[in-house]
Design an enzyme around this catalytic site. Structure first.
Site, short mmCIF file in Angstrom:
data_model
loop_
_atom_site.label_atom_id
_atom_site.label_comp_id
_atom_site.label_asym_id
_atom_site.label_seq_id
_atom_site.Cartn_x
_atom_site.Cartn_y
_atom_site.Cartn_z
N ASN A 13 3.61 -2.95 -6.02
CA ASN A 13 4.54 -2.81 -4.89
C ASN A 13 5.84 -3.50 -5.29
O ASN A 13 5.92 -4.72 -5.28
CB ASN A 13 3.91 -3.47 -3.66
CG ASN A 13 4.86 -3.52 -2.47
OD1 ASN A 13 5.93 -2.90 -2.49
ND2 ASN A 13 4.49 -4.27 -1.44
N TRP A 14 6.82 -2.69 -5.65
CA TRP A 14 8.07 -3.27 -6.15
C TRP A 14 8.94 -3.83 -5.02
O TRP A 14 9.96 -4.46 -5.29
CB TRP A 14 8.87 -2.22 -6.93
CG TRP A 14 8.24 -1.76 -8.21
CD1 TRP A 14 7.01 -2.15 -8.71
CD2 TRP A 14 8.78 -0.84 -9.17
NE1 TRP A 14 6.78 -1.53 -9.91
CE2 TRP A 14 7.84 -0.72 -10.21
CE3 TRP A 14 9.95 -0.11 -9.23
CZ2 TRP A 14 8.06 0.12 -11.32
CZ3 TRP A 14 10.18 0.73 -10.33
CH2 TRP A 14 9.23 0.83 -11.35
N GLU A 171 -4.79 -8.27 2.34
CA GLU A 171 -3.71 -9.13 1.87
C GLU A 171 -3.48 -10.25 2.88
O GLU A 171 -2.73 -10.08 3.86
CB GLU A 171 -2.41 -8.33 1.74
CG GLU A 171 -2.47 -7.20 0.75
CD GLU A 171 -1.09 -6.88 0.22
OE1 GLU A 171 -0.91 -6.94 -1.00
OE2 GLU A 171 -0.19 -6.59 1.02
N GLY A 177 3.39 -13.67 -1.94
CA GLY A 177 4.64 -14.23 -2.46
C GLY A 177 4.66 -15.75 -2.47
O GLY A 177 5.71 -16.36 -2.67
N GLY A 238 2.53 -7.57 -5.93
CA GLY A 238 3.96 -7.60 -5.62
C GLY A 238 4.74 -8.16 -6.80
O GLY A 238 5.03 -7.45 -7.77
N GLY A 239 5.07 -9.43 -6.74
CA GLY A 239 5.92 -10.08 -7.73
C GLY A 239 5.55 -9.77 -9.18
O GLY A 239 6.42 -9.46 -10.00
P1 PGA Z 1 2.71 -10.76 -4.16
O1 PGA Z 1 2.82 -9.59 -3.09
O2 PGA Z 1 1.83 -10.27 -5.27
O3 PGA Z 1 4.11 -11.02 -4.60
O4 PGA Z 1 2.10 -11.94 -3.45
C1 PGA Z 1 1.72 -8.79 -2.78
C2 PGA Z 1 2.09 -7.77 -1.75
O5 PGA Z 1 2.92 -8.08 -0.88
O6 PGA Z 1 1.60 -6.63 -1.77
#
Ligand code: PGA
Length: 260
Positions: A13-14, A171, A177, A238-239
């Protein structure tokens, strides 16, 4: 216990990152590192404006294209929205629905999420439906009730054929994040609770075939332990998906999950 074979899925997920040039460069780097992704479904979800560029950059690759959100109406006077048929048309096979940032920052409700998931399915794509509790809900022992309510609402009204194409992502909001991932055993427990609900609603075979991803600070160094959990069928990243080395390492962890 019979082992169930669920093909792992790793989705990047960019979020609101990467313009067209950056997206092209990231796909080129990923393709160089992921020449063998056998056994894992890999999806990247760029911003809407980079979708067609990324589709072109993925030509000939088995990496699939995803979007980060969708509106449930197909067309009409809905300024600023993007519909499921349009995402399908631009080459998407997956759409993230109900991400906690959408729920928290853009006030999406469980009913909105249900409609979005249904629209994605109706357009012939796979929704990746996100659920998860806040820190205070976890601390108050409300995780299970909250997450099962979100899942139950999202899948309400779906028939077995539709459910068979839906993917869930657990999640925990406090893990997104923050660099603080859920303990593998805690993720395993919530995933098992979700599967229990699916079993009640849809029966054991369908529940056993549904992929439930974990998301929230998944990194190369924790991916393997998380995905080694029997109930964890992949990751929503995400990150770490913004960097080709770390995303490729997570895909690799998924390939080897379950192998000692
Ligand atoms: P993250 O985000 O890996 O940066 O914690 C995950 C997401 O929001 O899908």
């Amino acid at each position: 216990m019979t082992a169930v074979l669920r093909r792992p899925l790793v989705a990047g997920n960019w979020k609101l990152h990467k313009n067209e040039n950056e997206a092209r460069a990231l796909i080129a780097a990923l393709r160089a590192r992921l020449n063998d992704i056998g056994g894992v479904d890999v999806v990247v979800a760029p911003v809407f404006t980079a979708l067609s560029t990324v589709r072109e950059a993925l030509t000939g690759s088995s990496i699939r294209l995803g979007a980060q959100d969708v509106y449930w109406q197909a067309q009409g006077a809905f300024t600023g929205e993007v519909s499921a048929p349009l995402l399908k048309d631009v080459g998407c096979s997956h759409v993230i629905v109900g991400h906690s940032e959408r729920r928290q920052l853009f006030s999406e409700t469980n009913e909105d999420v249900r409609r979005k998931a249904a629209a994605v399915l109706a357009a012939g794509m796979t929704p990746i439906v996100c659920v998860g509790e806040s820190l205070s809900q976890r601390e108050n022992g409300e995780t299970k009730a909250h997450v099962l309510r979100q899942v139950g609402d999202a899948v309400s009204g779906l028939g077995p054929d539709q459910m068979a194409r839906l993917v869930l992502a657990y999640e925990p909001i406090w893990a997104i994040g923050t660099g603080r991932n859920a303990e593998p055993a805690d993720a395993q427990q919530v995933h098992a609770d979700i599967r229990g609900l699916l079993k009640e609603r849809f029966g054991a075979p369908l529940a056993g075939a549904t992929r439930i991803l974990y998301g929230g600070s998944v990194k190369p160094d924790n991916a393997r332990a998380l995905m080694a959990q029997t109930e964890v069928d992949g990751a929503l990243v995400g990150g770490a998906s913004l960097d080709s080395d770390s995303f490729a390492a997570i895909v690799d962890a998924a390939r080897h999950a379950g192998t000692p």
